[in-house]
Every structure is written in C-alpha cells, then in structure tokens.
Write a protein that holds these residues in place. Structure first.
Motif, PDB file in Angstrom:
ATOM      1  N   LEU A 113       0.817  -1.211   0.000  1.00 22.46           N
ATOM      2  CA  LEU A 113       0.000   0.000   0.000  1.00 22.46           C
ATOM      3  C   LEU A 113       0.854   1.266   0.000  1.00 22.46           C
ATOM      4  CD1 LEU A 113      -2.739  -1.162   2.514  1.00 22.46           C
ATOM      5  CD2 LEU A 113      -3.077  -0.694   0.088  1.00 22.46           C
ATOM      6  N   LEU A 154       1.761   1.603  -3.712  1.00 23.85           N
ATOM      7  CA  LEU A 154       0.691   1.342  -4.672  1.00 23.85           C
ATOM      8  C   LEU A 154       0.350   2.553  -5.533  1.00 23.85           C
ATOM      9  CD1 LEU A 154      -1.439  -0.858  -5.513  1.00 23.85           C
ATOM     10  CD2 LEU A 154      -2.995   0.285  -3.959  1.00 23.85           C
ATOM     11  N   HIS A 155       0.176   3.730  -4.904  1.00 20.23           N
ATOM     12  CA  HIS A 155      -0.348   4.894  -5.620  1.00 20.23           C
ATOM     13  C   HIS A 155       0.626   5.480  -6.635  1.00 20.23           C
ATOM     14  CE1 HIS A 155       2.003   6.657  -2.394  1.00 20.23           C
ATOM     15  NE2 HIS A 155       1.985   7.809  -3.034  1.00 20.23           N
ATOM     16  N   LEU A 184      -0.239   1.642  -9.590  1.00 23.54           N
ATOM     17  CA  LEU A 184      -1.427   2.128 -10.308  1.00 23.54           C
ATOM     18  C   LEU A 184      -1.102   2.885 -11.597  1.00 23.54           C
ATOM     19  CD1 LEU A 184      -3.786   3.298  -7.409  1.00 23.54           C
ATOM     20  CD2 LEU A 184      -3.976   1.236  -8.803  1.00 23.54           C
ATOM     21  N   LEU A 186      -8.187  -2.697  -2.808  1.00 28.21           N
ATOM     22  CA  LEU A 186      -8.139  -1.478  -1.999  1.00 28.21           C
ATOM     23  C   LEU A 186      -9.318  -1.372  -1.027  1.00 28.21           C
ATOM     24  CD1 LEU A 186      -6.865   1.099  -4.627  1.00 28.21           C
ATOM     25  CD2 LEU A 186      -5.741   0.500  -2.494  1.00 28.21           C
ATOM     26  N   ASN A 231      -4.493   6.336   0.078  1.00 22.31           N
ATOM     27  CA  ASN A 231      -3.766   6.876  -1.073  1.00 22.31           C
ATOM     28  C   ASN A 231      -4.258   6.298  -2.384  1.00 22.31           C
ATOM     29  OD1 ASN A 231      -1.964   8.933  -0.832  1.00 22.31           O
ATOM     30  ND2 ASN A 231      -0.242   7.675  -0.252  1.00 22.31           N
ATOM     31  N   GLY A 232      -4.357   4.954  -2.434  1.00 25.45           N
ATOM     32  CA  GLY A 232      -4.828   4.299  -3.644  1.00 25.45           C
ATOM     33  C   GLY A 232      -6.267   4.655  -3.960  1.00 25.45           C
TER      34      GLY A 232
END
Length: 530
Positions: free
Chosen positions: A286, A289-290, A294, A307, A323-324
């Motif tokens: 996590l 991830l963003h 992604l 998510l 964030n995601g």
C-alpha cells in the motif's frame, strides 16, 4: 618460532600459486577444447571445478564456462532443436559433427544446472557470479538460439532459461533479497523485464495453487522484492534498451510495445494480490501502490477490490489504503459507498501516533476540501477532531487546530459550533455522541467546540496560542497545514530552545549608580555605612 613463521608464509604462497595454477589450467583447457575437438572430454574437468567448495575455484570455473560455451554458441557448435538422450546420441546414426554438437549441448545443459544450483549457494559471491554467467548465456542464446525454428516467423528469446533463473530467485526457503537487488540491473532491459514479469506470474500461480493459497512468507517476500524492483517507462519511445534485437520485425514484438508491458505488469500484480498475504506485506504494498503500481496499469480500476478490502481492515492498513482510493476516486471516478463514514471512523486516538500520520491528514484534508459536502458531515469531522484533541500530543494539536479552522472556513454554516448561545448558570451536557459510528447520527451540529476553548489553557504555549485564534473572526485565507505535518517532538523542543531570550530584565525605574544611592535614595534614608 622463526622457522614456523617461514613455514606459514611458504604455505600461503603455495596456496596462492595453486589457485593461480588452477585458474591458468582452466583457461588453458578452454583454449585446448576450442582448438581441437579431440580434447572435448577436458570439459569434464571444468565442470568438476564448478562443483568445488572453494569460492575462488568456483569463480575460475564459472569464468571458464562462460568463455567456453559463449564461444560455442557463437560458432553454432551446440546441437539445435530437441536434444536426444546421451545414449541415443552415441548409438544413433548421426554424423561425427552432430555427435560432437550433442555432446557439447549436454555439457552446456549440465553447466546451466550447476549454475542454477549455485544461485542457492551459502556464499553471496558465488550466487552473484553464477547469476551473471547465466544472464550472459541468456544473451548468447538470444543471439544464437538453440531451437530449430524459422526465425523469420518467430521471436528469438531464451524464455526457458530466464524462467529457470526466476524460479530460483523466488525461493520458498531462502531470503534472496540481496541477490534480487543484483538482478535489478538486468530488469533495465525491456525484453528481460517483459519476460520476467510473465515468469513471475506463472511461478506465483503454480506455487500458490500447489500450496492451496496458504501463507508462504519467505516466498511471498521474494516475489514482492522482485516485483517492486520493476518499473515501467512512461512513454513507448523510452523502450530502447534490449538484450536481444529482432532485426526487421522488432516493431511488431510484444516486448517492444508499452501497452503490452502494462498489460503483463497488471496481470503479474493482480495474480499476486489475489492470494492471502502476510499483514506486514499489505503495508509494504500500500505504501508504493499509488505511485509505483497504479500509474503503470492499463486498467487501474481492477485494484478496486483489493483497496476496498484493505480499507475495511482498519488501523494503519486502512490509512495506507487511502492513497490508492484517492487516485481511483479522483482520476478514475470510483464510486465508494459510505466512504466518508469509514474515514470518520478512522479518526481514533491512535491516528496521532502512527507512522503514517502526515500522509493521513494530508489526504483527509484533500477529501474534505470540497465545498459541496453536507454541513452535518463537516461538523461531525470537526467535532470528533476537537474531542480527540483533548488527549493528543502537542505535535498533533498543531495539525488538528488549523485543520478544524480550515473546515470552518470552507463551510461557514459550521460557525454555529463556535457561536453557540448559552444561559448563564445553566449546566450543559454535550449532546455529541462520540461512540456513534455514523456521522449523520452523532449530533455534532447540536454541540459546540468547547474543547478548543479548553486548549487555550494548554501547557505548551504554541498550542495555547493556536487555540486562541478561535476567539477572533477567522480570516478568509486557509492555514497551510503541510508545514506542520512532518513536525516531531524533537523539532518542537529544538525550536523552543532556540527562541531568543530577553537579556535585560527591568527591576527598577531609576538605575542605581552606587550602593546606597539611586531609586529615590530610599536605602540611604534608612541605612548608612557607619
């Protein structure tokens, strides 16, 4: 004692000479083998040295194997196509040329197997040397394929060899983080990266299905380490570094297309995330991830299930999932029901002490920045933060107070929380329900921000000063909370210690010039020096 010392020196010199001699012998054997096919059996001596327990001997043997088999591949002296068994090759009706090629191809396969075993060696130096040699073989096989195909219609790449390397890197029993970091330089080549991603997906599916989806912490950590080292270029024009060139048909090759890289990258991550993971790995994923996953996916919305499941877990994992979700909500129009209800319930005393506090308040500020949010919802967030502020540390309070003021600035209807009329002498009970999970039912608008008034008596002067701002009409300009998001207790203390102190403190209206004179001569009237 002197003779013993000379003996030790002579033994060391002898050992050094023997290593040099072994190296020279192996290099000489390579030259002999390449000069004449009569000496082909000398290859067994090189392979025997490859099985040595001494690191230096293995290193010399690896260099010898690299030189020998890369040369044989270049000269096309290894058998092409499906390789017959050794007995069949000897007893068959093949020509002497073909028998030699089959023999050397079998030796090459034995060398590759030994090198793959060395990837699990106890010594990192041996692992690294074996890995580099295997990748040299991969490059040589790419230029001079061992498959007997029409290469005008097929794309040449040593997929089987690369799959074997990836399978060894993703060990179930050994943490290969150090070796994977060495492998990272090969991932900078576009075609290697493309086929490694395919190999990872295939390996993960095979291993996890065999273990019925059970947790395999070491294996999953190796997989994550390898995948997190993979980065996809942002533009197709950046795909320029290839280990194998496909000449005329290079542009049609999947490994040369950015969309194909994104597709394989996406399938690799989705294939990994569909299985149960250790809790600490959720946090690692996590965190990146963003910005590392992604943006490189062809369809980021496929991460919605992962998510939302992480967001429902609670605690630090939910904070990191924000964030995601922020990326999906703002960039991909994700509709998440009860999102603000869940965000409201994340506001707990522990949020002020977690490692990701700054990130959480930054994102919460973004989510609550819209002026179209209902008043009851904004009031609920302001009131809950104010209540939590009563037990928060000073560093958190310097974030929370400006945060609440910004909410009131964006939503003037919330000023009722400040200007709540009261009757003198009346004992009031706060109607706000702190334990209510639904912000609609918490009755925040019926309450007031009396907690901020209480904080005006806080022991830390900076907090008390910030709380005093509510006594005057708030300005239209919002406070920039980014400046205080990362502040720590140590920094706060350092800042207080560096504040300039007043050196001259006035004690008397008239400055005394002598012992009993000055200040209206009061002392001189009552005392004397006689």
């Amino acid at each position: 004692m002197a003779p013993a010392k000379r003996r030790n020196v002579s033994l060391a010199e002898t050992a050094e000479k023997s290593v040099k001699k072994a190296k020279i012998d192996l290099n000489a054997k390579v030259e002999i083998i390449l000069e004449s096919r009569k000496n082909a059996n000398d290859v067994f001596d090189i392979l025997e040295a490859l099985e040595s327990e001494k690191e230096k001997d293995v290193g010399s043997a690896v260099n010898a194997c690299s030189k020998l088999f890369c040369t044989l591949l270049e000269k096309k002296e290894l058998f092409l196509g499906k390789l017959p068994g050794e007995e069949e090759a000897v007893s068959g009706e093949s020509s002497a040329e073909e028998k030699y090629q089959m023999f050397m191809r079998h030796r090459y396969n034995s060398c590759v197997e030994l090198l793959l075993e060395h990837l699990s060696h106890d010594l990192h130096g041996v692992q690294e040397t074996a890995l580099c040699c295997l990748m040299k073989f991969a490059a040589a096989e790419g230029k001079h394929p061992l498959e007997d195909l029409d290469w005008t219609e097929h794309y040449s790449f040593p997929r089987e060899l690369l799959q074997s390397v990836v399978d060894r890197l993703l060990s179930k029993t050994t943490d290969n983080s150090l070796l994977i970091s060495r492998f990272q330089e090969f991932l900078e080549m576009e075609d290697v990266r493309y086929y490694v991603m395919s190999s990872i997906r295939e390996n993960v599916g095979k291993v996890m299905d065999k273990n019925k989806g059970a947790l395999l912490p070491i294996f999953q950590n190796n997989v994550f380490t390898l995948m997190s080292n993979i980065s996809i270029p942002s533009q197709e024009s950046e795909l320029t570094n290839f280990m194998v060139q496909q000449e005329d048909k290079h542009e049609d090759w999947k490994a040369a297309k950015l969309n194909e890289h994104k597709r394989v990258f996406e399938r690799m991550w989705l294939g990994f995330l569909k299985y149960k993971l250790p809790s600490n790995m959720y946090k690692k994923i996590l965190v990146i991830l963003h910005d590392s996953i992604l943006p490189h996916m062809s369809k980021p919305t496929l991460m919605i299930d992962f998510l939302t499941a992480a967001y429902e877990v609670g605690g630090a994992i939910s904070l990191l999932a924000l964030n995601g979700l922020f990326v999906l909500i703002h960039q991909h129009n994700l509709d998440y029901p009860d999102f603000y209800k869940k965000l409201y319930n994340l506001l707990e005393p522990s949020v002020f002490h977690v490692k990701y506090r700054a990130r959480f308040f930054h994102l919460a500020n973004l989510f609550l920045s819209s002026s179209h949010l209902p008043v009851y919802l904004v009031a609920a967030f302001a009131k809950r933060l104010a209540r939590l502020a009563l037990t928060a540390p000073p560093t958190a309070l310097l974030i929370v107070l400006p945060f609440i003021y910004n909410l009131i600035r964006r939503h003037p209807s919330c000023r009722v929380l400040i200007h709540k009329p009261t009757t003198e002498g009346e004992v009031l009970e706060d109607p706000y329900l702190m334990d209510e999970e639904d912000p609609v039912q918490c009755r925040a608008l019926e309450s007031s921000l009396w907690e901020i008034k209480t904080l005006q008596k806080h022991y830390h002067p900076d907090v008390a000063k910030a709380a005093m701002a509510i006594n005057t009409p708030l300005s239209g300009k919002e406070d920039d909370i980014d400046e205080v998001l990362e502040i720590t207790t140590h920094e706060l203390m350092e800042r207080d210690l560096k504040k300039s102190q007043i050196k001259n403190i006035p004690l008397e209206f008239e400055i005394a010039t002598e012992l009993l004179k000055g200040g209206g001569n009061v002392l001189g009237q009552h005392f004397c020096l006689d």
